[in-house]
Design a protein around this motif. Structure first.
Motif, PDB file in Angstrom:
ATOM      1  N   THR A 209       1.168  -1.490   0.102  1.00  0.00           N
ATOM      2  CA  THR A 209      -0.520   0.000  -0.267  1.00  0.00           C
ATOM      3  C   THR A 209       0.523   1.334   0.238  1.00  0.00           C
ATOM      4  OG1 THR A 209      -1.567  -1.621   1.195  1.00  0.00           O
ATOM      5  CG2 THR A 209      -1.981   1.333   1.407  1.00  0.00           C
ATOM      6  N   PRO A 210       1.696   1.194   1.470  1.00  0.00           N
ATOM      7  CA  PRO A 210       2.527   2.124   0.903  1.00  0.00           C
ATOM      8  C   PRO A 210       3.319   2.350  -0.170  1.00  0.00           C
ATOM      9  CG  PRO A 210       3.429   1.369   2.992  1.00  0.00           C
ATOM     10  CD  PRO A 210       2.191   0.143   2.462  1.00  0.00           C
ATOM     11  N   LEU A 211       3.616   2.202  -0.584  1.00  0.00           N
ATOM     12  CA  LEU A 211       4.546   1.140  -2.306  1.00  0.00           C
ATOM     13  C   LEU A 211       4.031   2.191  -3.452  1.00  0.00           C
ATOM     14  CD1 LEU A 211       6.652   0.982  -4.226  1.00  0.00           C
ATOM     15  CD2 LEU A 211       6.621  -1.628  -4.415  1.00  0.00           C
ATOM     16  N   GLY A 212       2.551   1.746  -3.182  1.00  0.00           N
ATOM     17  CA  GLY A 212       1.100   2.162  -4.510  1.00  0.00           C
ATOM     18  C   GLY A 212       1.774   3.633  -4.430  1.00  0.00           C
ATOM     19  N   PHE A 213       1.481   4.235  -3.254  1.00  0.00           N
ATOM     20  CA  PHE A 213       1.539   5.137  -2.986  1.00  0.00           C
ATOM     21  C   PHE A 213       2.363   5.866  -2.875  1.00  0.00           C
ATOM     22  CE2 PHE A 213       1.896   9.170   0.166  1.00  0.00           C
ATOM     23  CZ  PHE A 213       0.424  10.014  -0.165  1.00  0.00           C
ATOM     24  N   MET A 214       3.654   5.632  -3.257  1.00  0.00           N
ATOM     25  CA  MET A 214       4.824   6.736  -3.009  1.00  0.00           C
ATOM     26  C   MET A 214       4.840   6.695  -4.979  1.00  0.00           C
ATOM     27  SD  MET A 214       8.327   5.502  -0.920  1.00  0.00           S
ATOM     28  CE  MET A 214       7.042   3.593  -0.253  1.00  0.00           C
ATOM     29  N   ILE A 215       4.482   5.349  -5.446  1.00  0.00           N
ATOM     30  CA  ILE A 215       4.191   5.338  -7.315  1.00  0.00           C
ATOM     31  C   ILE A 215       3.453   6.463  -7.391  1.00  0.00           C
ATOM     32  CG2 ILE A 215       3.697   3.994  -9.209  1.00  0.00           C
ATOM     33  CD1 ILE A 215       4.625   1.470  -7.960  1.00  0.00           C
ATOM     34  N   MET A 216       2.008   6.452  -6.735  1.00  0.00           N
ATOM     35  CA  MET A 216       0.871   7.710  -7.359  1.00  0.00           C
ATOM     36  C   MET A 216       2.188   8.991  -7.215  1.00  0.00           C
ATOM     37  SD  MET A 216      -3.035   6.015  -5.938  1.00  0.00           S
ATOM     38  CE  MET A 216      -3.790   8.103  -6.137  1.00  0.00           C
ATOM     39  N   SER A 217       2.111   9.247  -5.473  1.00  0.00           N
ATOM     40  CA  SER A 217       2.728  10.481  -5.772  1.00  0.00           C
ATOM     41  C   SER A 217       4.275  11.285  -6.521  1.00  0.00           C
ATOM     42  CB  SER A 217       3.541  10.526  -4.300  1.00  0.00           C
ATOM     43  OG  SER A 217       2.503  10.226  -3.201  1.00  0.00           O
ATOM     44  N   TYR A 218       4.503   9.677  -6.884  1.00  0.00           N
ATOM     45  CA  TYR A 218       5.749  10.433  -8.165  1.00  0.00           C
ATOM     46  C   TYR A 218       5.321  10.376  -9.226  1.00  0.00           C
ATOM     47  CZ  TYR A 218       9.763  10.509  -4.733  1.00  0.00           C
ATOM     48  OH  TYR A 218      10.782  10.674  -4.273  1.00  0.00           O
ATOM     49  N   ALA A 219       4.310   9.886  -9.556  1.00  0.00           N
ATOM     50  CA  ALA A 219       3.710   9.983 -11.269  1.00  0.00           C
ATOM     51  C   ALA A 219       3.067  11.588 -11.441  1.00  0.00           C
ATOM     52  CB  ALA A 219       1.975   8.744 -11.301  1.00  0.00           C
ATOM     53  N   ARG A 220       2.327  11.854 -10.076  1.00  0.00           N
ATOM     54  CA  ARG A 220       1.985  13.519 -10.339  1.00  0.00           C
ATOM     55  C   ARG A 220       3.420  14.965 -10.210  1.00  0.00           C
ATOM     56  NH1 ARG A 220      -3.697  13.466  -6.486  1.00  0.00           N
ATOM     57  NH2 ARG A 220      -4.325  12.656  -7.631  1.00  0.00           N
ATOM     58  N   ILE A 221       3.976  14.120  -9.886  1.00  0.00           N
ATOM     59  CA  ILE A 221       5.572  15.052  -9.641  1.00  0.00           C
ATOM     60  C   ILE A 221       5.511  15.257 -10.906  1.00  0.00           C
ATOM     61  CG2 ILE A 221       8.230  14.850  -8.129  1.00  0.00           C
ATOM     62  CD1 ILE A 221       6.748  13.806  -5.643  1.00  0.00           C
ATOM     63  N   VAL A 222       6.273  13.986 -10.735  1.00  0.00           N
ATOM     64  CA  VAL A 222       6.942  13.821 -12.729  1.00  0.00           C
ATOM     65  C   VAL A 222       6.068  14.750 -13.939  1.00  0.00           C
ATOM     66  CG1 VAL A 222       7.505  12.320 -14.628  1.00  0.00           C
ATOM     67  CG2 VAL A 222       7.692  11.646 -12.519  1.00  0.00           C
ATOM     68  N   LYS A 223       4.515  14.877 -13.498  1.00  0.00           N
ATOM     69  CA  LYS A 223       3.420  15.099 -14.299  1.00  0.00           C
ATOM     70  C   LYS A 223       3.510  16.831 -13.671  1.00  0.00           C
ATOM     71  CE  LYS A 223      -1.551  16.103 -15.240  1.00  0.00           C
ATOM     72  NZ  LYS A 223      -2.633  15.043 -14.870  1.00  0.00           N
ATOM     73  N   ALA A 224       3.612  16.456 -12.606  1.00  0.00           N
ATOM     74  CA  ALA A 224       4.313  18.565 -12.227  1.00  0.00           C
ATOM     75  C   ALA A 224       5.771  19.291 -13.221  1.00  0.00           C
ATOM     76  CB  ALA A 224       3.703  18.602 -10.757  1.00  0.00           C
TER      77      ALA A 224
END
Length: 313
Positions: A209-224
């Motif tokens: 669950t934390p790994l999935g959360f980190m992947i989602m966070s970094y996906a948004r970071i890369v997009k930004a």
């Protein structure tokens, strides 16, 4: 905790990576050096952040706690291993083994949860910079850290208490450097289905669950970051989370080498991977977070020399 389980075993033998006296001497000095480097590196990170008001930000607050966790983690395992290598006394009591297991399991989970919290901090800083001060308030940071501790303590207690139900009636020899969950389960002669089920269920929650959360966070970071017009701006923004991304990759990479496999295939060869996540990762974290980090250079310089390190480079 009782000194022995209902199978009558009162101690285990930690045989380590090698039974050769010559290799054990080499391993002793190697692990002693790595332990000292880990302790000094993480203590410096904690002191630099604690005594420098400029470092009192959410990112460095969580980094100091990550360093404390790594320091506690290696102290739970390496000193006993060094004593075993030096004195040839391989015995560890049943209660001592379960105590080591509890802290090992709890601290690995805590490391993981703090890394996930740090990913959230980077997401807010990059994707919602105008709300950063309110979104990452001191009260919320303390609350998030408290939640990380509570979940990791509960996780460790769950598996340690379940291990007390396991019967050991075969070999007492542990071909490993510490009391590790998979190794102990392989020594069991009772039904361990409950332990396996709990490992899968809680492991998915605590780690995936934390790994999935980190992947989602970094996906948004890369997009930004991709929306930033200048290359310099892109590089500067990405550099603020590059160290965290490197530590996450090292943590999950080494952890996956050990645990992403069936229990039946778990063997001595996995000791090398265990050394990577149990010894090398805590040692490398201070270097990764200090490398090319001007804030950390300045804090360490003021702590050790009374002036920022970048003035000396």
């Amino acid at each position: 905790m009782d000194g022995s389980n209902h199978s009558g075993i009162s101690e285990f033998l930690l045989l380590g990576l090698s039974e050769s006296p010559e290799q054990q001497r080499v391993l002793f000095w190697m692990f002693l050096s790595m332990y000292l480097v880990t302790v000094v590196g993480n203590v410096l990170i904690i002191l630099a952040i604690s005594f420098d008001p400029r470092m009192h930000t959410p990112m460095y607050f969580f980094l100091a706690n990550l360093s404390f966790t790594d320091l506690f983690f290696v102290t739970n395992t390496i000193p006993k291993m060094l004593v075993s290598l030096q004195s040839q006394n391989k015995a560890i009591s049943y209660a001592g083994c379960l105590t080591q297991l509890y802290f090992l399991v709890s601290l690995v989970a805590l490391d993981n949860l703090i890394l996930a919290t740090m990913a959230y901090d980077r997401y807010v800083a990059i994707c919602r910079p105008l709300h950063y001060t309110t979104a990452m308030s001191p009260g919320l940071c303390v609350l998030l850290l408290t939640l990380c501790w509570a979940l990791s303590v509960l996780y460790g207690l769950t598996h340690t208490l379940l291990m007390t139900r396991v019967t050991f009636c075969g070999s007492q020899k542990i071909h490993y450097i510490f009391c590790e969950m998979y190794v102990l389960l392989r020594l069991a002669c009772s039904n361990t289905q409950v332990n396996h089920t709990a490992l899968i269920a809680t492991g998915c929650f605590i780690f995936l669950t934390p790994l999935g959360f980190m992947i989602m966070s970094y996906a948004r970071i890369v997009k930004a970051i991709l929306r930033i017009p200048s290359a310099t701006g892109k590089y500067k923004t990405f550099s603020t989370c590059a160290s965290h991304l490197a530590v996450v990759s090292l943590f999950y990479g080494t952890l996956g080498m050990v645990y992403l496999q069936p229990l039946q295939t778990y063997s001595m060869k996995d000791s090398v991977a265990t050394v990577m996540y149990a010894v090398v990762t805590p040692m490398m974290n201070p270097f990764i977070y200090s490398l090319r980090n001007k804030d950390m250079h300045g804090a360490l310089g003021r702590l050790l020399l009374g002036k920022p390190l970048q003035r000396l480079i």
